[in-house]
Write an enzyme that holds these catalytic residues in place. Sequence first.
Site, PDB file in Angstrom:
ATOM      1  N   ASP A  65      22.246   6.013  27.755  1.00 19.73           N
ATOM      2  CA  ASP A  65      22.016   4.707  27.124  1.00 19.73           C
ATOM      3  C   ASP A  65      21.071   3.826  27.924  1.00 19.73           C
ATOM      4  O   ASP A  65      20.643   2.772  27.440  1.00 19.73           O
ATOM      5  CB  ASP A  65      23.335   3.972  26.900  1.00 19.73           C
ATOM      6  N   GLY A  67     -15.261 -11.301   3.303  1.00 21.83           N
ATOM      7  CA  GLY A  67     -15.764 -11.713   1.996  1.00 21.83           C
ATOM      8  C   GLY A  67     -17.003 -10.979   1.519  1.00 21.83           C
ATOM      9  O   GLY A  67     -17.032 -10.425   0.424  1.00 21.83           O
ATOM     10  N   LEU A  68     -18.028 -10.925   2.374  1.00 25.44           N
ATOM     11  CA  LEU A  68     -19.287 -10.309   1.956  1.00 25.44           C
ATOM     12  C   LEU A  68     -19.073  -8.827   1.664  1.00 25.44           C
ATOM     13  O   LEU A  68     -19.549  -8.288   0.663  1.00 25.44           O
ATOM     14  CB  LEU A  68     -20.341 -10.476   3.064  1.00 25.44           C
ATOM     15  N   ASP A 121     -15.756 -20.018   3.338  1.00 28.19           N
ATOM     16  CA  ASP A 121     -15.595 -18.593   3.583  1.00 28.19           C
ATOM     17  C   ASP A 121     -14.201 -18.095   3.185  1.00 28.19           C
ATOM     18  O   ASP A 121     -13.989 -16.913   2.933  1.00 28.19           O
ATOM     19  CB  ASP A 121     -15.832 -18.268   5.062  1.00 28.19           C
TER      20      ASP A 121
HETATM   21  S1  SF4 Z   1      24.597   5.383  19.238  1.00 24.67           S
HETATM   22 FE1  SF4 Z   1      25.023   3.719  20.660  1.00 24.67          FE
HETATM   23  S2  SF4 Z   1      26.107   4.676  22.343  1.00 24.67           S
HETATM   24 FE2  SF4 Z   1      25.148   6.289  21.189  1.00 24.67          FE
HETATM   25  S3  SF4 Z   1      23.207   6.634  22.212  1.00 24.67           S
HETATM   26 FE3  SF4 Z   1      22.813   5.164  20.555  1.00 24.67          FE
HETATM   27  S4  SF4 Z   1      23.039   3.212  21.515  1.00 24.67           S
HETATM   28 FE4  SF4 Z   1      23.978   4.662  22.886  1.00 24.67          FE
END
Ligand code: SF4
Length: 511
Positions: free
Chosen positions: A36, A409-410, A274
């Site tokens: 994570d 535009g042009l 413009d």
């Molecule tokens: S689902 Fe949640 S806990 Fe699982 S990897 Fe993704 S962020 Fe991390």
Amino acid sequence: MKLTVWTYEGPPHIGAMRVATGMKGLHYVLHAPQGDTYADLLFTMIERRDHRPPVSYTTFQARDLGSDTADLFKQSCRDAYERFKPEAIIVGASCTAELIQDDPGGLAETMGLPIPVIPLELPSYQRKENFGCDETFFQLVRALAKPIERTQRISCNILGPTGLGFRHRDDVQELTALLYDLGIEVNVVAPMGATPTGLTRLGAAHFNVLLYPETAEAAARYLERECGQPYTKTVPIGVGATRDFIAEVAKLTGITPEVDESRLRLPWWSKSVDSTYLTGKRVFIFGDGTHVRAATRVAREEMGFEVVGIGCYNREMARDIRGLAKEIGVEALITDDYLEVEQTIEALAPEMILGTQMERHIGKRLGIPCAVISAPVHVQDFPARYSPQVGFEGANVLFDTWIHPLVMGLEEHLLAMFREDFEFHDAAGPSHHGGHAPKAIHADEPVVEQTPAAANDDNVIWLAPAEKELKKIPFFVRGKAKRNTEKYAAERGVHEISVDTLYEAKAHYAR
Ligand code: SF4
């Protein structure tokens, strides 16, 4: 279960990280599986922070599940306190840790750390990143802010900017300058840049500016209840909204606003001739509720676009966006499913999309120009240069950003006139973006630069001096001039085009 490839928002613990990373002197102990820590990259890479986020992960692995993961969490808390000496700690669980139910809040409370420890309850399977920000900030404010004596001069807090916020850095700077012009001091900006001690001083301000409702509305409401501080309801993105915001602040404080609009260029830029070709451009707008609301007003009232559809991915703002859609007579699309957004865009076939990085991908697939107005965003939307969205400079930035993806535009005019041109055909895209290989519409037609002096279908040959002369004609009209000359020559039975033929043809078509 829901199949998804892209998600507009991360899980709520990313929101908590955005609060912690934006602040100073706060640490976040996150019970989470190994891996994570990917979230660190959002801050060190996309936002390009020069510090690791103040987050300690327990990073438990499969083999830890057989033993005591709660102990692992407690150890992480102790280590974090010893190592970082924060003023306060927030504790919580990521999605996986939520399933093993170790109760980080309860555990941390029993540890007797000598600083405030604030537990977060973030339901990962029901809510998302913005809720995570809002709830985390609210819990911090609830734990730390108390009613205190007001500052002598009129002051306010700016609530809502966080780490990883779309243009939050420059919005705060622009807003602070605007408030300064009005004679109003900024007491605390939070969460971004604030410390836990700073949050204890929130109550000293006379009122709050709620800059981003997504990330700070719960805290603003709490402060209104507990500290008697009213908060602003207008987000100053766009010229009209900025003026309304100033009027709202004047009403809250009793000041007479004197505002310096000398740097504001959007109104004249979009009034200047413009910009006439922008009138009635059909636009679809999608993003977070706050930016969609603001962009809708700017698009309609300040750029002259026709808004053909609006929507948001954060359901916390669904009511607001539905109400706005009704007001302007379009459908509201409330969804976090990008496929639904793509289908809607395809059905509405707008000339332009104002959206997030997802809509930029959708625009690319459908060949529709897109400008980014809201998170989630790629790294290039954390620019080095000053690029606010709020206030008068923000309005200037909006004008430039929204115009840029469009064909000018042009060029648009030429595209309409010379549909069959090898350079200016419907699929060629705006020239100022480059990277488009011009597609030859008639494969059998020789391209001047590549096959000089070649014969065309009617056996008309370009003599070298005439071909040289042809190249003097500006590139965007050269194709048309070439074809006209060949047509002129063929009609008269001329097989060799000289400089004279070229000019005779020019005179002929000019009549
Ligand atoms: S689902 Fe949640 S806990 Fe699982 S990897 Fe993704 S962020 Fe991390």
